[in-house]
Design a protein around this motif. Structure first.
Motif, mmCIF file in Angstrom:
data_model
loop_
_atom_site.group_PDB
_atom_site.id
_atom_site.type_symbol
_atom_site.label_atom_id
_atom_site.label_comp_id
_atom_site.label_asym_id
_atom_site.label_seq_id
_atom_site.Cartn_x
_atom_site.Cartn_y
_atom_site.Cartn_z
ATOM 1 N N UNK A 96 0.834 -1.206 0.000
ATOM 2 C CA UNK A 96 0.000 0.000 0.000
ATOM 3 C C UNK A 96 0.867 1.253 0.000
ATOM 4 N N UNK A 97 0.443 2.258 -0.763
ATOM 5 C CA UNK A 97 1.142 3.543 -0.788
ATOM 6 C C UNK A 97 0.855 4.280 0.522
ATOM 7 N N UNK A 98 1.913 4.715 1.192
ATOM 8 C CA UNK A 98 1.769 5.417 2.468
ATOM 9 C C UNK A 98 1.291 6.848 2.262
ATOM 10 N N UNK A 99 0.728 7.398 3.330
ATOM 11 C CA UNK A 99 0.365 8.806 3.333
ATOM 12 C C UNK A 99 1.557 9.671 3.713
ATOM 13 N N UNK A 100 1.279 10.898 4.096
ATOM 14 C CA UNK A 100 2.351 11.844 4.423
ATOM 15 C C UNK A 100 2.864 11.683 5.853
ATOM 16 N N UNK A 101 2.199 10.845 6.648
ATOM 17 C CA UNK A 101 2.648 10.575 8.011
ATOM 18 C C UNK A 101 2.597 9.070 8.252
ATOM 19 N N UNK A 102 3.632 8.533 8.909
ATOM 20 C CA UNK A 102 3.724 7.097 9.181
ATOM 21 C C UNK A 102 4.105 6.895 10.641
#
Length: 258
Positions: A96-102
């Protein structure tokens, strides 16, 4: 007072400069997946360590985003989704492509998605990475108990210096970030398609230097991939702010020269 007036004038000038500059078509990506298909025979042939009759390396477990993100690196190394230690199918494995915060648990270093680019001039403008969630666990035929490795928490990165036209190696690579950073795969024969609000990337996986410790054959093709994600504009306010800072820097340089 005089210094404050100079600062105010500089800010006004920078704002005017930003408003008069031609618009920059800045974009990033949001959501989506990367699907990987490993060629189990090619993978086994590419790894020189082979102590028994078993394949030199095979996929024992795959932790997709929900399974991986709820586990530490140690748990991914030890947990079994599929009972036993036999080889599992290595097709249609979805990251899955991550968002701007992990948020990372212990031993994990998954990267947020920070990529930005001009869709009309991708190669010359792209910066940042596409963060991906998901982890492979491979079993390596070492003939000892130290026979499992993790590869995942990938960052998809673009570096023009990595490109080799003769071999088909592209500027793209996948970097592992489970426990440490290493170049897991170079991407070959890549096709990039940006249209109708989507970014599609597809091609083949070649072993990177991250497998050198297993005497892997560098750039051996061991599978293929396809990534699909949505293209979204970077908020205009950010680019206006950056343009304003650039204007301030130029004005400051002119004042020092004067």
């Amino acid at each position: 007072m005089h210094i404050q007036m100079i600062g105010s004038r500089a800010l006004v000038a920078a704002a005017l400069l930003a408003s008069l500059s031609p618009p920059v078509s800045a974009a990033t990506v949001s959501g989506g997946t990367m699907v990987v298909n490993l060629d189990r025979d090619a993978l086994a042939d590419a790894i020189a360590i082979d102590a028994t009759a078993a394949p030199s390396m095979y996929l024992e477990e795959f932790f997709d985003a929900p399974a991986a993100n709820s586990r530490t690196a140690t748990q991914i190394l030890e947990d079994h989704i599929v009972p036993g230690v036999a080889e599992i199918p290595a097709k249609n494995l979805t990251f899955s492509v991550n968002g701007t915060h992990v948020a990372n648990l212990t031993g994990r270093h998954a990267k947020p998605t920070t990529i930005e680019f001009d869709p009309a001039n991708f190669a010359s403008t792209v910066t940042g990475v596409i963060g991906l969630s998901g982890v492979f666990r491979f079993r390596v035929d070492t003939g000892s108990e130290f026979n499992r490795i993790l590869s995942g928490d990938y960052a998809l990165e673009y570096d023009a210096a990595n490109m080799d036209g003769a071999s088909g190696r592209s500027a793209w690579s996948l970097y592992n970030h489970v426990s440490f950073r290493s170049q897991s795969y170079n991407l070959f024969n890549v096709v990039l398609d940006i249209h109708d609000g989507s970014l599609d990337l597809s091609g083949e996986l070649g072993l990177g230097e991250g497998y050198d410790h297993l005497f892997g054959t560098r750039d051996a093709i061991v599978g293929n991939f396809s990534l699909h994600t949505s293209v979204v504009p970077v908020p205009a306010s950010i680019w206006l702010f950056v343009s304003g800072l650039g204007g301030l820097a130029r004005i400051g340089m002119r004042r020092r020269q004067l």
